[in-house]
Each structure stands twice: as structure tokens, then as C-alpha cells.
Design an enzyme around this catalytic site. Structure first.
Site, PDB file in Angstrom:
ATOM      1  N   ILE A  13       0.835  -1.201   0.000  1.00 48.16           N
ATOM      2  CA  ILE A  13       0.000   0.000   0.000  1.00 48.16           C
ATOM      3  C   ILE A  13       0.869   1.249   0.000  1.00 48.16           C
ATOM      4  O   ILE A  13       0.578   2.245  -0.672  1.00 48.16           O
ATOM      5  CB  ILE A  13      -0.966   0.000   1.205  1.00 48.16           C
ATOM      6  N   LEU A  34      13.165  -2.797   4.658  1.00 47.59           N
ATOM      7  CA  LEU A  34      13.291  -3.866   3.646  1.00 47.59           C
ATOM      8  C   LEU A  34      13.044  -5.265   4.232  1.00 47.59           C
ATOM      9  O   LEU A  34      13.433  -6.278   3.630  1.00 47.59           O
ATOM     10  CB  LEU A  34      14.674  -3.811   2.966  1.00 47.59           C
ATOM     11  N   SER A  35      12.387  -5.329   5.414  1.00 46.08           N
ATOM     12  CA  SER A  35      12.118  -6.660   6.001  1.00 46.08           C
ATOM     13  C   SER A  35      11.007  -7.367   5.226  1.00 46.08           C
ATOM     14  O   SER A  35      10.912  -8.585   5.235  1.00 46.08           O
ATOM     15  CB  SER A  35      11.698  -6.506   7.471  1.00 46.08           C
ATOM     16  N   ASN A  36      10.161  -6.583   4.558  1.00 42.80           N
ATOM     17  CA  ASN A  36       9.045  -7.224   3.839  1.00 42.80           C
ATOM     18  C   ASN A  36       8.858  -6.551   2.482  1.00 42.80           C
ATOM     19  O   ASN A  36       7.751  -6.428   1.973  1.00 42.80           O
ATOM     20  CB  ASN A  36       7.759  -7.087   4.677  1.00 42.80           C
ATOM     21  N   SER A 126      -6.969  -0.627  10.491  1.00 44.58           N
ATOM     22  CA  SER A 126      -7.597  -1.749   9.801  1.00 44.58           C
ATOM     23  C   SER A 126      -8.999  -2.005  10.339  1.00 44.58           C
ATOM     24  O   SER A 126      -9.266  -1.793  11.522  1.00 44.58           O
ATOM     25  CB  SER A 126      -6.726  -2.994  10.003  1.00 44.58           C
ATOM     26  N   TYR A 151      -1.832  -8.863  16.087  1.00 41.59           N
ATOM     27  CA  TYR A 151      -1.725  -7.872  14.998  1.00 41.59           C
ATOM     28  C   TYR A 151      -2.889  -6.870  15.107  1.00 41.59           C
ATOM     29  O   TYR A 151      -2.682  -5.662  15.144  1.00 41.59           O
ATOM     30  CB  TYR A 151      -1.754  -8.555  13.623  1.00 41.59           C
ATOM     31  N   LYS A 155      -3.189  -2.550  16.158  1.00 43.63           N
ATOM     32  CA  LYS A 155      -3.899  -1.476  15.460  1.00 43.63           C
ATOM     33  C   LYS A 155      -4.797  -0.731  16.441  1.00 43.63           C
ATOM     34  O   LYS A 155      -4.880   0.490  16.439  1.00 43.63           O
ATOM     35  CB  LYS A 155      -4.714  -2.037  14.287  1.00 43.63           C
ATOM     36  N   ASN A 201      -3.007 -14.014   2.273  1.00 44.73           N
ATOM     37  CA  ASN A 201      -4.241 -13.363   1.823  1.00 44.73           C
ATOM     38  C   ASN A 201      -4.797 -14.025   0.561  1.00 44.73           C
ATOM     39  O   ASN A 201      -4.063 -14.621  -0.229  1.00 44.73           O
ATOM     40  CB  ASN A 201      -3.992 -11.863   1.596  1.00 44.73           C
ATOM     41  N   LEU A 202      -6.091 -13.834   0.369  1.00 44.29           N
ATOM     42  CA  LEU A 202      -6.812 -14.529  -0.702  1.00 44.29           C
ATOM     43  C   LEU A 202      -6.302 -14.211  -2.102  1.00 44.29           C
ATOM     44  O   LEU A 202      -5.972 -15.134  -2.871  1.00 44.29           O
ATOM     45  CB  LEU A 202      -8.314 -14.190  -0.622  1.00 44.29           C
ATOM     46  N   GLY A 299     -10.203 -17.987  13.506  1.00 44.27           N
ATOM     47  CA  GLY A 299     -10.127 -16.523  13.656  1.00 44.27           C
ATOM     48  C   GLY A 299     -10.846 -15.751  12.570  1.00 44.27           C
ATOM     49  O   GLY A 299     -11.025 -14.538  12.690  1.00 44.27           O
TER      50      GLY A 299
HETATM   51  C1  WQD Z   1     -10.090 -13.064   3.061  1.00 47.06           C
HETATM   52  C2  WQD Z   1     -11.059 -14.238   2.926  1.00 47.06           C
HETATM   53  C3  WQD Z   1     -10.422 -16.177   4.177  1.00 47.06           C
HETATM   54  C4  WQD Z   1      -6.839 -17.145   1.898  1.00 47.06           C
HETATM   55  C5  WQD Z   1      -6.571  -9.913   6.823  1.00 47.06           C
HETATM   56  C6  WQD Z   1      -6.270  -9.011   8.002  1.00 47.06           C
HETATM   57  C7  WQD Z   1      -6.520  -7.584   7.623  1.00 47.06           C
HETATM   58  C8  WQD Z   1      -5.683  -7.256   6.432  1.00 47.06           C
HETATM   59  C9  WQD Z   1      -6.107  -8.164   5.269  1.00 47.06           C
HETATM   60  C10 WQD Z   1      -3.442  -6.483   6.894  1.00 47.06           C
HETATM   61  C11 WQD Z   1     -11.303 -14.951   4.252  1.00 47.06           C
HETATM   62  C12 WQD Z   1     -10.424 -16.475   2.685  1.00 47.06           C
HETATM   63  C13 WQD Z   1      -7.984 -16.532   2.351  1.00 47.06           C
HETATM   64  C14 WQD Z   1      -6.936 -18.447   1.328  1.00 47.06           C
HETATM   65  C15 WQD Z   1      -9.298 -18.417   1.690  1.00 47.06           C
HETATM   66  N1  WQD Z   1      -4.316  -7.471   6.714  1.00 47.06           N
HETATM   67  N2  WQD Z   1      -9.190 -17.157   2.235  1.00 47.06           N
HETATM   68  N3  WQD Z   1      -8.174 -19.038   1.243  1.00 47.06           N
HETATM   69  O1  WQD Z   1      -8.415 -12.321   6.829  1.00 47.06           O
HETATM   70  O2  WQD Z   1     -10.117 -10.742   5.739  1.00 47.06           O
HETATM   71  O3  WQD Z   1      -7.933  -9.832   6.518  1.00 47.06           O
HETATM   72  O4  WQD Z   1      -5.828  -9.511   5.698  1.00 47.06           O
HETATM   73  O5  WQD Z   1      -3.619  -5.299   6.862  1.00 47.06           O
HETATM   74  O6  WQD Z   1      -6.169  -6.749   8.706  1.00 47.06           O
HETATM   75  O7  WQD Z   1      -7.140  -9.351   9.062  1.00 47.06           O
HETATM   76  O8  WQD Z   1      -8.005 -11.317   4.527  1.00 47.06           O
HETATM   77  O9  WQD Z   1      -7.257 -12.254   2.377  1.00 47.06           O
HETATM   78  O10 WQD Z   1      -6.585 -13.437   4.539  1.00 47.06           O
HETATM   79  O11 WQD Z   1      -8.934 -13.557   3.750  1.00 47.06           O
HETATM   80  O12 WQD Z   1     -10.413 -18.986   1.603  1.00 47.06           O
HETATM   81  O13 WQD Z   1      -5.919 -19.085   0.913  1.00 47.06           O
HETATM   82  O14 WQD Z   1     -10.484 -15.212   2.054  1.00 47.06           O
HETATM   83  O15 WQD Z   1     -10.962 -17.291   4.901  1.00 47.06           O
HETATM   84  O16 WQD Z   1     -12.645 -15.378   4.288  1.00 47.06           O
HETATM   85  P1  WQD Z   1      -8.703 -11.140   5.966  1.00 47.06           P
HETATM   86  P2  WQD Z   1      -7.601 -12.671   3.772  1.00 47.06           P
END
Ligand code: WQD
Length: 339
Positions: A13, A34-36, A126, A151, A155, A201-202, A299
Site C-alpha cells: 500500500i 526492507l524486512s518485507n 484496519s 496484529y 492497530k 491473503n486470498l 479466527g
Molecule cells: C479473506 C477471505 C479467508 C486465503 C486480513 C487481516 C486484515 C488485512 C487483510 C493487513 C477470508 C479467505 C484466504 C486463502 C481463503 N491485513 N481465504 N483461502 O483475513 O479478511 O484480513 O488480511 O492489513 O487486517 O485481518 O483477509 O485475504 O486473509 O482472507 O479462503 O488461501 O479469504 O478465509 O474469508 P482477511 P484474507
């Protein structure tokens, strides 16, 4: 032109926000440890804007280093603070790493800003502070709940530290921006999300599966009380999100803020399920995605999407890009990085 510090400015971002700041004519100084992220991101930014930001490699846990930085750049007009550890799962395993890195560094920066005659501060927060909200869409007045992870707790605590500091520091103006789910990449594919290791993340998991880096996407549960059984989130294009940071900063620089500590939700106002995101990706990419429904992830909340009225009406900002735009740009970026 005003000089703005962006901490974590080589991150996902952060880098997109640096581009939008430069587009608005600001001079940008980036701090990143540069850690991430990688210094190559600087070339991506320059390829888009034609301007290379000043870059200072610095770990914000180095208190003396932070003091020296602010002594060197005493003409800063504002700070946008992204630098933090952000992996939910890792934070459960390493809470002290998260409290030291996300809270300790915030305190060091605020101590320096207190010394300035005037300071504008934008904090990367967040929607995770809301946990599973009782009412949807989620407004800024929704109660902040017991965080699901260290985490998320950093926030919440971060917002409280800023609020308490602003109360006794009239020269400090701050806005906490509560992001929903940032996705996508710059249309040029010069910058984007660069998850290190297995994506949590998804969307990066989707694009890495489609490019062949991952065998299949695991969909974490389809037995939730939602139309198709999968969790719902508010997926906001990272370029829309970046632009909101510039608008929020200009609100403070122009003294248009109503109090010296404000919060805004940044989302599209629309919820999309996991399977809807998968289908949007398949539609815009033409790829058939290999996925399997598996058990729920510990979670996860069921549903979250933003009430965007405060940001629309008071910031004068709203999202312009769609979920399809986000999927298209994420796929273009993945193909460029891995293709
Ligand atoms: C989204 C949906 C998963 C991966 C987190 C943090 C938030 C921000 C964004 C930092 C959920 C599903 C995910 C996968 C899946 N982080 N999923 N298979 O958990 O809403 O938010 O990341 O700033 O603060 O809490 O995002 O992308 O991990 O998950 O089915 O391999 O996709 O279960 O429903 P999330 P996410």
C-alpha cells in the site's frame, strides 16, 4: 513543494501511495527496513511517475536512528505511517515481535512529531479493530472489539496512543484510516503486492495458483451463514486506497479536519464472498482456477463491509475501481513478476 515522509513506502500500500503523492506534486521521503519489501520497488515507482523518491533504509526500532532522521529532515510537512508487521497468523506466534515493532516504533515517531511546530499524521489502521461487527455495513461508530490477534490489537492500541497524544498536543493533527481488504495492483504492473513465502491473503494466493506457483487454492469453509456459504469481505482496489491517503493528508494540511484525531473507514461499501472473488478472477483472466473447499480458518469473521458515508461525505472520496479491475490488475502484475 511539501515534503512528506512515508514509512513502509516500499510495501504494497505504501508504494501505491507514494505514486499518488508524487502525482499530486509532493516530494516523498521513504523509510523502509526492507524486512518485507525490496529496493527494486523504487524503480517501479520511478517507471510510473518519472520521479525517484528519497529512500532511507532504517529500522524504526532504532530510536537514535529515528531521532537522527527527523533532525536531518526537519522540513517534513506530514507523515503517512505504514511500516508495521502485518501477518495475522505470525502475530499469534510472535506477539512480542508485533508489540515491539508496531507499537514501539509508533511511539518513537510520535515523540519526534511532538517536537515540530505543526505535524500532520496519517495512520494505517484496519477494519480488523471491529472484529465481527454486530451491524453491517460497518460505520466508524461501531464498537472496537477484543482483537482476534496481536496484529489486530496493535492497530487498536496504536489508535489509542495517537488519540491520547493528540488530546494533549494541539500542534499534532492525525487521521486513522481503517482499511478493509486491499487488493489489486497499479494498472502499469510496475508495482503490486509481493508476498514473501506462502501468501496468507486470498488474492495473491489466487494469482499464484493461476500462474502455477501453487497447486490449488484452499477455500477456508463454505458452511458460513452467507448466500454461498463462504466469508464476505470488502475488497478495495489498492489505487483507490492510495488516493484516499492523499485526500486525508490534504484534509490535515489544509486544516479542514473537525478535530485533531479522526477515523475513517476505507472500503467500497460492497461485500464479496470468496467464491465471488474466484469467479471474478476467472472471468477477467480467462483462467479456470483450481480450488478446493476445506475447513474453516481459525479466527476468520463471517462478514465485513464498510459503511462509506463518512469518507464519501467528509473526505469527499469514494472508490472508482471495481472488483474486476482489481482482479485484472492483480493478474497482470502476477504475470509480469512470475511470467
Ligand atoms: C479473506 C477471505 C479467508 C486465503 C486480513 C487481516 C486484515 C488485512 C487483510 C493487513 C477470508 C479467505 C484466504 C486463502 C481463503 N491485513 N481465504 N483461502 O483475513 O479478511 O484480513 O488480511 O492489513 O487486517 O485481518 O483477509 O485475504 O486473509 O482472507 O479462503 O488461501 O479469504 O478465509 O474469508 P482477511 P484474507
Amino acid at each position: 513543494m511539501d515534503k512528506i515522509l512515508v514509512t513502509g513506502g516500499l510495501g504494497f500500500i505504501g508504494s501505491h501511495t507514494v505514486v499518488e503523492l508524487q502525482n499530486e506534486g509532493y516530494e516523498v521521503v521513504i523509510i523502509d527496513d526492507l524486512s518485507n519489501s525490496s529496493e527494486n520497488v523504487l524503480q517501479g515507482i520511478t517507471a510510473i511517475t518519472g520521479k525517484t523518491p528519497i529512500f532511507e533504509k532504517l529500522d524504526l526500532k532504532d530510536k537514535a536512528g529515528v531521532e537522527a532522521f527527523f533532525a536531518k529532515y526537519s522540513d517534513l510537512k506530514g507523515v503517512i505511517h505504514f511500516a508495521a508487521s502485518k501477518a495475522v497468523g505470525e502475530s499469534v506466534q510472535e506477539p512480542l515481535l508485533y508489540y515491539e515493532n508496531n507499537i514501539g516504533t509508533l511511539v518513537y515517531i510520535l515523540k519526534e512529531l511532538k517536537k515540530l511546530p505543526e505535524a500532520s499524521f496519517i495512520f494505517s489502521s484496519s477494519c480488523t479493530v471491529y472484529g465481527q461487527a454486530d451491524e453491517l455495513p460497518i460505520t466508524e461508530n461501531a464498537p472496537v472489539k477484543q482483537a482476534e490477534s496481536p496484529y489486530g490489537n496493535t492497530k487498536q492500541i496504536g489508535e489509542e496512543i495517537i488519540r491520547d497524544t493528540c488530546k494533549v498536543t494541539p500542534s499534532l493533527k492525525a487521521i486513522a484510516l481503517r482499511y478493509f481488504n486491499p487488493v489489486g495492483a497499479h494498472e502499469s504492473a510496475n508495482i503490486g503486492e509481493l508476498p514473501i513465502g506462502v501468501p496468507q491473503n486470498l488474492v495473491p494466493f489466487i494469482t499464484q495458483t493461476a500462474i502455477g506457483l501453487r497447486e490449488k487454492l484452499s477455500v477456508f469453509g463454505d458452511d458460513y451463514p452467507t448466500p454461498d456459504g463462504t466469508c464476505i469481505r470488502d475488497y478495495i482496489h489498492v489505487v483507490d486506497l492510495a488516493k484516499a491517503h492523499v485526500v486525508a493528508l490534504q484534509r490535515l494540511l489544509g486544516n479542514k479536519n473537525k478535530s485533531n484525531y479522526e477515523t475513517f473507514n476505507l472500503g467500497t461499501g460492497k461485500g464479496s464472498s470468496v467464491l465471488e472473488v474466484v469467479k471474478a478472477f476467472e472471468k477477467v483472466s480467462g483462467e479456470k482456477l483450481n480450488y478446493q473447499i476445506v475447513g474453516r480458518r481459525e479466527g476468520d469473521i463471517i462478514s465485513a463491509y464498510a459503511d462509506t458515508q463518512k469518507a464519501n461525505n467528509e473526505l469527499g472520496w469514494k472508490t472508482k475501481l471495481s472488483l474486476d479491475d482489481a482482479m485484472r490488475s492483480a493478474w497482470k502484475w502476477e504475470q509480469k513478476v512470475r511470467g
